[in-house]
Enzyme design. Structure first.
Site, PDB file in Angstrom:
ATOM      1  N   LEU A   1       5.132   1.495   8.801  1.00 25.84           N
ATOM      2  CA  LEU A   1       5.720   0.103   8.877  1.00 25.84           C
ATOM      3  C   LEU A   1       7.256  -0.064   8.595  1.00 25.84           C
ATOM      4  O   LEU A   1       7.887  -0.951   9.439  1.00 25.84           O
ATOM      5  CB  LEU A   1       5.132  -0.896   7.720  1.00 25.84           C
ATOM      6  CG  LEU A   1       5.513  -2.334   7.551  1.00 25.84           C
ATOM      7  CD1 LEU A   1       5.374  -3.107   8.919  1.00 25.84           C
ATOM      8  CD2 LEU A   1       4.648  -3.134   6.557  1.00 25.84           C
TER       9      LEU A   1
ATOM     10  N   THR B   1      15.964   3.780   3.804  1.00 23.23           N
ATOM     11  CA  THR B   1      15.903   4.848   3.019  1.00 23.23           C
ATOM     12  C   THR B   1      14.875   6.133   3.377  1.00 23.23           C
ATOM     13  O   THR B   1      13.805   5.474   3.824  1.00 23.23           O
ATOM     14  CB  THR B   1      16.055   4.720   1.637  1.00 23.23           C
ATOM     15  OG1 THR B   1      14.402   4.375   1.172  1.00 23.23           O
ATOM     16  CG2 THR B   1      16.869   3.443   1.214  1.00 23.23           C
TER      17      THR B   1
ATOM     18  N   ASP C   1      15.570   9.453  -3.415  1.00 23.23           N
ATOM     19  CA  ASP C   1      14.325   9.540  -4.103  1.00 23.23           C
ATOM     20  C   ASP C   1      14.149   8.469  -5.057  1.00 23.23           C
ATOM     21  O   ASP C   1      14.842   8.231  -5.927  1.00 23.23           O
ATOM     22  CB  ASP C   1      14.535  11.057  -5.232  1.00 23.23           C
ATOM     23  CG  ASP C   1      13.319  11.074  -6.050  1.00 23.23           C
ATOM     24  OD1 ASP C   1      12.488  10.352  -5.851  1.00 23.23           O
ATOM     25  OD2 ASP C   1      13.519  12.051  -6.964  1.00 23.23           O
TER      26      ASP C   1
ATOM     27  N   ASN D   1       8.869  -0.727   0.554  1.00 18.91           N
ATOM     28  CA  ASN D   1       8.075  -0.289   1.545  1.00 18.91           C
ATOM     29  C   ASN D   1       7.344   1.078   1.206  1.00 18.91           C
ATOM     30  O   ASN D   1       6.287   1.548   1.475  1.00 18.91           O
ATOM     31  CB  ASN D   1       8.160  -0.186   3.067  1.00 18.91           C
ATOM     32  CG  ASN D   1       7.268   0.256   3.752  1.00 18.91           C
ATOM     33  OD1 ASN D   1       6.235  -0.072   3.931  1.00 18.91           O
ATOM     34  ND2 ASN D   1       7.810   1.451   4.411  1.00 18.91           N
TER      35      ASN D   1
ATOM     36  N   SER E   1       2.181  -4.465  -1.094  1.00 17.31           N
ATOM     37  CA  SER E   1       1.248  -4.147  -1.831  1.00 17.31           C
ATOM     38  C   SER E   1       0.098  -3.250  -0.855  1.00 17.31           C
ATOM     39  O   SER E   1       0.507  -2.518  -0.013  1.00 17.31           O
ATOM     40  CB  SER E   1       0.784  -5.314  -2.677  1.00 17.31           C
ATOM     41  OG  SER E   1      -0.447  -4.744  -3.360  1.00 17.31           O
TER      42      SER E   1
ATOM     43  N   TYR F   1      -4.879   4.357  -6.565  1.00 15.96           N
ATOM     44  CA  TYR F   1      -4.054   3.656  -5.486  1.00 15.96           C
ATOM     45  C   TYR F   1      -4.082   2.307  -5.517  1.00 15.96           C
ATOM     46  O   TYR F   1      -2.906   1.566  -5.478  1.00 15.96           O
ATOM     47  CB  TYR F   1      -4.359   4.347  -4.049  1.00 15.96           C
ATOM     48  CG  TYR F   1      -3.630   3.449  -3.158  1.00 15.96           C
ATOM     49  CD1 TYR F   1      -2.286   3.686  -2.806  1.00 15.96           C
ATOM     50  CD2 TYR F   1      -4.350   2.418  -2.428  1.00 15.96           C
ATOM     51  CE1 TYR F   1      -1.586   3.313  -1.789  1.00 15.96           C
ATOM     52  CE2 TYR F   1      -3.537   1.823  -1.308  1.00 15.96           C
ATOM     53  CZ  TYR F   1      -2.248   1.997  -1.188  1.00 15.96           C
ATOM     54  OH  TYR F   1      -1.582   1.258  -0.047  1.00 15.96           O
TER      55      TYR F   1
ATOM     56  N   LYS G   1      -1.223  -0.865  -6.616  1.00 14.42           N
ATOM     57  CA  LYS G   1      -1.008  -1.947  -5.875  1.00 14.42           C
ATOM     58  C   LYS G   1      -1.041  -3.201  -6.621  1.00 14.42           C
ATOM     59  O   LYS G   1      -0.790  -4.254  -6.015  1.00 14.42           O
ATOM     60  CB  LYS G   1      -1.689  -2.082  -4.496  1.00 14.42           C
ATOM     61  CG  LYS G   1      -1.113  -0.831  -3.637  1.00 14.42           C
ATOM     62  CD  LYS G   1       0.351  -0.755  -3.304  1.00 14.42           C
ATOM     63  CE  LYS G   1       0.906   0.278  -2.188  1.00 14.42           C
ATOM     64  NZ  LYS G   1       2.416   0.284  -2.202  1.00 14.42           N
TER      65      LYS G   1
ATOM     66  N   THR H   1      -0.643   2.992  11.731  1.00 12.85           N
ATOM     67  CA  THR H   1       0.304   3.732  11.312  1.00 12.85           C
ATOM     68  C   THR H   1      -0.162   5.105  10.962  1.00 12.85           C
ATOM     69  O   THR H   1      -1.445   5.535  11.096  1.00 12.85           O
ATOM     70  CB  THR H   1       1.299   3.461  10.078  1.00 12.85           C
ATOM     71  OG1 THR H   1       0.316   3.376   8.847  1.00 12.85           O
ATOM     72  CG2 THR H   1       1.571   2.070  10.298  1.00 12.85           C
TER      73      THR H   1
END
Length: 279
Positions: free
Chosen positions: A16, A34, A58, A85, A136, A151, A155, A186
């Site tokens: 994304l 980045t 980083d 992101n 999220s 995970y 989020k 993706t």
């Protein structure tokens, strides 16, 4: 002018983030992007220019983030829209994931985002304008996916502090939105992106089935287009009163409604005990 807004997007070398940066540049925005390696940005997007600033960052290093945002402001003169992101998926049950595996997922998905917010807000607060999009997941409001507990909890954290952030910054003319993407086509679920437990426990059959389904069946067949997600974020950034919560993608409404139904059923079933604690 609207097209001259400066965007700061983390995790921009793929997924994304990449689609968003590509779309922003095509529409005349100025973008600082980045990634862990600047080569990945230059090879896919291009060299530094008046409209594009690739940065090797980083996000778990607060000083690295501080420097990247300073470079962005020095290069473009300001910063208007921040998109957090960067992040990755970690598969594994709570028992089988090591302390190191769990903490690493939090370091990137949670504390990396907080590093960006902490260092971007002084500029947004001073100019009294701006948007922050914290990405999220559909798993950020419903975590009933076996093997995705750590995970999803990262989020959930992103959703929680974004709600607080929205209240904290509104008096400065800054808007905060938590974005809950569903399944987008993706490379998020590719074996090079998502991490699996170093020491899996085969007794967790449901988790193993979920893992294989995501890696081998859902991957490559996701129903949502990341380019269209980029269009939505750009549109929301132009709204005078953007939402605090943004569901993104087909399938997310069903998951939300299922969660609401579960909460309502549990609440109604145990209501007598809920209110039994009154003095």
């Amino acid at each position: 002018m609207e097209t001259k807004k400066v965007w700061f997007v983390t995790g921009s070398s793929k997924g994304l983030g990449f689609e968003l940066v590509k779309k922003l540049l095509s529409e005349g925005f100025q973008v600082a992007a980045t990634s862990r390696t600047i080569e990945s940005l230059i090879s896919r997007i291009g060299e530094t220019s008046e409209s594009f600033l690739p940065l090797s960052v980083d996000i778990t290093d607060n000083s690295d983030i501080k420097s990247a945002i300073e470079k962005t402001v020095n290069h473009f003169g300001r910063i208007d829209v921040v998109v957090n992101n960067a992040g990755y998926g970690q598969i594994g049950t709570l028992e089988e994931l090591t302390d190191e595996e769990a903490r690493e997922n939090y370091a990137v998905n949670v504390f990396g985002t907080l590093n960006v917010i902490r260092n971007a807000m002084p500029y947004l607060r001073e100019q009294r304008s701006g948007n922050i999009f914290n990405i999220s997941s559909v798993g950020g409001y419903s975590a009933n996916f076996p093997g995705w507990g750590i995970y999803c909890s990262t989020k959930f954290a992103v959703a929680g502090f974004t709600e607080a952030l929205a209240e904290e910054v509104k008096d400065f003319g800054v808007h905060a939105t938590v974005v809950y993407p569903g399944y987008f086509r993706t490379d998020f679920l590719t074996k090079d992106s998502v991490k699996t437990p170093a020491n899996s426990i085969q007794a967790y059959e449901a988790a193993r089935n979920s893992e294989q389904a995501h890696l081998n069946e859902i991957n490559g067949n996701q129903p949502n287009d990341p380019e269209k997600a980029a269009d939505v974020l750009i549109q929301i950034s132009k709204e005078k009163n953007p939402p605090v919560h943004l569901l993104l993608g087909v399938g997310t409404l069903e998951i939300l409604n299922n969660k609401i139904d579960i909460l309502k059923k549990d609440t109604e079933k145990w209501e007598s005990l809920t209110v039994s604690t009154a003095i």
